[in-house]
Design a protein around this motif. Structure first.
Motif, PDB file in Angstrom:
ATOM      1  N   UNK A  77       6.128  -3.216  -9.610  1.00 20.25           N
ATOM      2  CA  UNK A  77       5.327  -2.033  -9.964  1.00 20.25           C
ATOM      3  C   UNK A  77       5.759  -0.821  -9.145  1.00 20.25           C
ATOM      4  N   UNK A  78       5.924  -1.019  -7.853  1.00 19.25           N
ATOM      5  CA  UNK A  78       6.336   0.090  -6.988  1.00 19.25           C
ATOM      6  C   UNK A  78       7.697   0.621  -7.409  1.00 19.25           C
ATOM      7  N   UNK A  79       8.609  -0.309  -7.696  1.00 19.07           N
ATOM      8  CA  UNK A  79       9.949   0.067  -8.121  1.00 19.07           C
ATOM      9  C   UNK A  79       9.896   0.956  -9.367  1.00 19.07           C
ATOM     10  N   UNK A  80       9.142   0.505 -10.353  1.00 22.03           N
ATOM     11  CA  UNK A  80       9.127   1.206 -11.627  1.00 22.03           C
ATOM     12  C   UNK A  80       8.386   2.544 -11.538  1.00 22.03           C
ATOM     13  N   UNK A 149       7.246   4.890   6.597  1.00 18.59           N
ATOM     14  CA  UNK A 149       8.132   4.838   7.758  1.00 18.59           C
ATOM     15  C   UNK A 149       8.846   6.187   7.869  1.00 18.59           C
ATOM     16  N   UNK A 150       9.679   6.303   8.885  1.00 22.89           N
ATOM     17  CA  UNK A 150      10.353   7.586   9.113  1.00 22.89           C
ATOM     18  C   UNK A 150      11.318   7.932   7.986  1.00 22.89           C
ATOM     19  N   UNK A 151      11.702   6.925   7.181  1.00 22.94           N
ATOM     20  CA  UNK A 151      12.608   7.190   6.057  1.00 22.94           C
ATOM     21  C   UNK A 151      12.007   8.220   5.104  1.00 22.94           C
ATOM     22  N   UNK A 152      10.668   8.182   4.978  1.00 23.13           N
ATOM     23  CA  UNK A 152       9.995   9.115   4.068  1.00 23.13           C
ATOM     24  C   UNK A 152      10.216  10.569   4.480  1.00 23.13           C
ATOM     25  N   UNK A 153      10.571  10.790   5.751  1.00 21.31           N
ATOM     26  CA  UNK A 153      10.792  12.167   6.219  1.00 21.31           C
ATOM     27  C   UNK A 153      11.994  12.812   5.531  1.00 21.31           C
ATOM     28  N   UNK A 228      14.415   5.589  -5.303  1.00 21.37           N
ATOM     29  CA  UNK A 228      14.110   4.165  -5.145  1.00 21.37           C
ATOM     30  C   UNK A 228      14.502   3.688  -3.757  1.00 21.37           C
ATOM     31  N   UNK A 229      15.623   4.212  -3.279  1.00 22.99           N
ATOM     32  CA  UNK A 229      16.078   3.830  -1.955  1.00 22.99           C
ATOM     33  C   UNK A 229      15.068   4.261  -0.889  1.00 22.99           C
ATOM     34  N   UNK A 230      14.524   5.468  -1.041  1.00 21.38           N
ATOM     35  CA  UNK A 230      13.567   5.961  -0.043  1.00 21.38           C
ATOM     36  C   UNK A 230      12.244   5.193  -0.122  1.00 21.38           C
ATOM     37  N   UNK A 231      11.714   5.051  -1.335  1.00 22.35           N
ATOM     38  CA  UNK A 231      10.354   4.517  -1.455  1.00 22.35           C
ATOM     39  C   UNK A 231      10.317   2.996  -1.604  1.00 22.35           C
ATOM     40  N   UNK A 232      11.328   2.437  -2.244  1.00 22.16           N
ATOM     41  CA  UNK A 232      11.270   0.997  -2.542  1.00 22.16           C
ATOM     42  C   UNK A 232      12.046   0.170  -1.511  1.00 22.16           C
ATOM     43  N   UNK A 233      13.293   0.584  -1.256  1.00 22.76           N
ATOM     44  CA  UNK A 233      14.120  -0.172  -0.312  1.00 22.76           C
ATOM     45  C   UNK A 233      13.875   0.239   1.127  1.00 22.76           C
ATOM     46  N   UNK A 236      17.488   4.991   4.060  1.00 21.84           N
ATOM     47  CA  UNK A 236      18.007   6.342   3.825  1.00 21.84           C
ATOM     48  C   UNK A 236      19.123   6.248   2.775  1.00 21.84           C
ATOM     49  N   UNK A 237      19.089   7.129   1.740  1.00 19.47           N
ATOM     50  CA  UNK A 237      20.113   7.078   0.694  1.00 19.47           C
ATOM     51  C   UNK A 237      21.511   7.194   1.293  1.00 19.47           C
ATOM     52  N   UNK A 238      22.477   6.512   0.660  1.00 18.44           N
ATOM     53  CA  UNK A 238      23.831   6.505   1.210  1.00 18.44           C
ATOM     54  C   UNK A 238      24.450   7.896   1.150  1.00 18.44           C
ATOM     55  N   UNK A 239      25.443   8.107   1.988  1.00 16.65           N
ATOM     56  CA  UNK A 239      26.084   9.414   2.076  1.00 16.65           C
ATOM     57  C   UNK A 239      26.786   9.755   0.764  1.00 16.65           C
TER      58      UNK A 239
END
Lengths: 271, 245
Positions: A77-80, A149-153, A228-233, A236-239
């Motif tokens: 659900x979170x993913x979608x 987490x700090x990733x959301x920043x 998805x990378x920020x919220x689900x995984x 931090x998104x790859x460069x």
């Protein structure tokens, strides 16, 4: 304050200097307020209706992928929902952008103001309404299994890029629509195709390897994977994807501004 | 010259007239084969080589019959249209009275429309807040200012639009035949207000073919015919006979 305004064949009519745009900031505010007020005027639930569409779509897919084709993915659900929330903004802006110049013909033909403010305020209307959907999403985020987490920043940075991208697409569509009315129908069809060509309700990993790279050429796939990378995984998104995403945004904004600036002064005569 | 507020230099404007306008891709495609579907365009010269200057505080009448290009010229000066050739320079805050109540939304109240309309002229909301009571007072609509504009009569609508435009302290007023609206009493009030503003140094360009109106406000005139300047001069008591021409 005295301004000198020059009007000639070569003057830049649509792109005014930043200081001129800044002076008109209350116009943007008033146009956005007007649009939101008028759009939901008389409806008892008011702007809550803007939440209904993403909510119904989400529930529909949730039911299908929980009971009909159960997904094995944890926290599906979170993913979608992550994908759908962001898709909604793109979907709304692109489907409304075509007609903004035609709808505002009355203003554009009667008074001069920086023309760029028309697509800008249109995108801001959608962004304002969408921020309610985003707020609801963030409330449900921990309940669906998300971690703060700090990733959301890093999110505001990617959201800004996404916003600029959507604005650029809006300018391109608005400019082209005046001459090619077919574009509106083309956009409607393309949105359907794009939705399924974007890894929103399925994971990119499920796509055969040879198609994955093709799919990732699409900016929509890129930003979906980023969010998805920020919220689900919680990563931090790859460069690579960040750079690709930035390139797309830059390209779309530059083409959008250039096209709008070049065409709009002449289009105004024909609206 | 320093005193020139408006410079119009060799301005030409041509429009493309589309006969049988085709907007769809299908139409364009069929047009390749079928003559009847083909879009025909023709160039129409609305203005040719128009030049003049207006000094600060002057009032200029743009005269000419229908279709002589005077309204097009006004739109170019206002920045709405872009000249095909030549250039126009305008100094200072311009209020175009080309149409009253531009951007008024029928569902919004008079008050909300005042803010919206004024911001189209580049005003900040707080600047309007300072003038708000003056605008309402002049329009004589204080009783209706919180009702939607769709319920206004056309006279009320015009009064509100006019009142906003003249309270924005324009340094240049561009008027397309509209300098007074409403009933006789209100029209007198409009005339007095415009005359006041002229006293304070406002520059006026008035498009009109009504000689009475022109002679009331303007000291100079430019007469256009088929997009070209055919006559310029000053309007004084001694040469009012020109109108008979």
């Amino acid at each position: 304050m005295t301004d000198i305004v020059e009007n000639s064949r070569t003057s830049t009519g649509a792109i005014s200097s930043l200081s001129t745009l800044w002076r008109y900031r209350d116009l943007v505010r008033n146009l956005v307020a007007k649009e939101i007020k008028v759009r939901y005027m008389g409806a008892a639930l008011g702007f809550i209706w803007s939440l209904v569409n993403p909510l119904v779509v989400t529930l529909m897919y949730l039911v299908i992928f929980t009971y009909v084709f159960p997904s094995m993915q944890p926290h599906y659900a979170l993913f979608m929902v992550t994908g759908i929330v962001h898709w909604t903004l793109f979907n709304q802006v692109t489907s409304q952008s075509c007609e903004i110049l035609v709808q505002n013909a009355g203003l554009l033909k009667k008074i001069y103001f920086p023309r760029l403010l028309v697509p800008l305020s249109s995108v801001l209307v959608n962004l304002t309404l969408w921020s309610a959907a985003l707020a609801v999403y963030l409330v449900f985020f921990p309940l669906l299994g998300g971690h703060f987490s700090w990733v959301l920043l890093t999110y505001p940075f990617y959201l800004l890029l996404f916003f600029l991208f959507v604005w650029g697409v809006g300018m391109i569509l608005a400019t082209l629509y005046v001459d090619f009315r077919d574009i509106k129908h083309l956009v409607e069809v393309s949105l359907q195709v794009l939705f399924w060509a974007t890894p929103i309700i399925y994971q990119l990993d499920r796509v055969p390897v040879q198609f994955r790279h093709v799919l990732l050429l699409s900016p929509l796939a890129e930003f979906t994977v980023v969010f998805q990378s920020i919220f689900y995984d919680n990563r931090v998104p790859s460069l690579t994807i960040t750079i690709a995403f930035m390139m797309w945004t830059m390209a779309v904004v530059i083409v959008g501004l250039w096209l709008f600036n070049k065409r709009v002064p002449e289009l105004v005569e024909r609206l | 010259m320093k005193d020139d507020v408006i410079v119009v230099d060799q301005v030409s404007k041509s429009f493309k007239l589309h006969h049988n306008r085709v907007e769809s891709l299908k139409g364009r495609f069929v047009g390749i084969f079928k003559h009847r579907w083909r879009q025909k365009t023709e160039s129409f010269h609305a203005l040719e080589n128009v030049s003049f200057r207006v000094r600060r505080g002057d009032s200029l009448a743009l005269m000419g019959s229908n279709g002589s290009g005077k309204s097009t010229l006004l739109q170019i000066i206002a920045g709405i249209l872009r000249p095909s050739n030549g250039w126009v320079q305008v100094q200072g805050r311009v209020a175009p009275l080309i149409e009253l109540g531009v951007g008024f939304h029928p569902e919004l109240t008079g008050e909300e429309n005042i803010y919206l309309n004024a911001s189209l002229y580049g005003f900040r909301n707080r600047e309007i807040r300072a003038r708000f009571s003056k605008i309402v007072e002049f329009s004589e609509l204080s009783h209706f200012i919180d009702t939607p504009v769709k319920n206004y009569s056309s006279g009320m609508y015009m009064r509100l639009g006019f009142s906003i435009a003249v309270h924005l302290d324009p340094e240049v007023l561009l008027a397309d035949e509209i300098l007074a609206v409403g009933d006789a009493a209100f029209q007198d009030k409009c005339h007095a207000k415009v005359a006041d503003m002229q006293q304070e140094g406002m520059t006026l360009i008035l498009v009109s073919h009504n000689f009475d109106q022109v002679s009331k406000y303007c000291t100079k005139f430019v007469r256009l015919d088929k997009g070209q300047v055919v006559e310029t001069g000053t309007l004084g008591k001694q040469n009012q006979g020109w109108a008979a021409k």
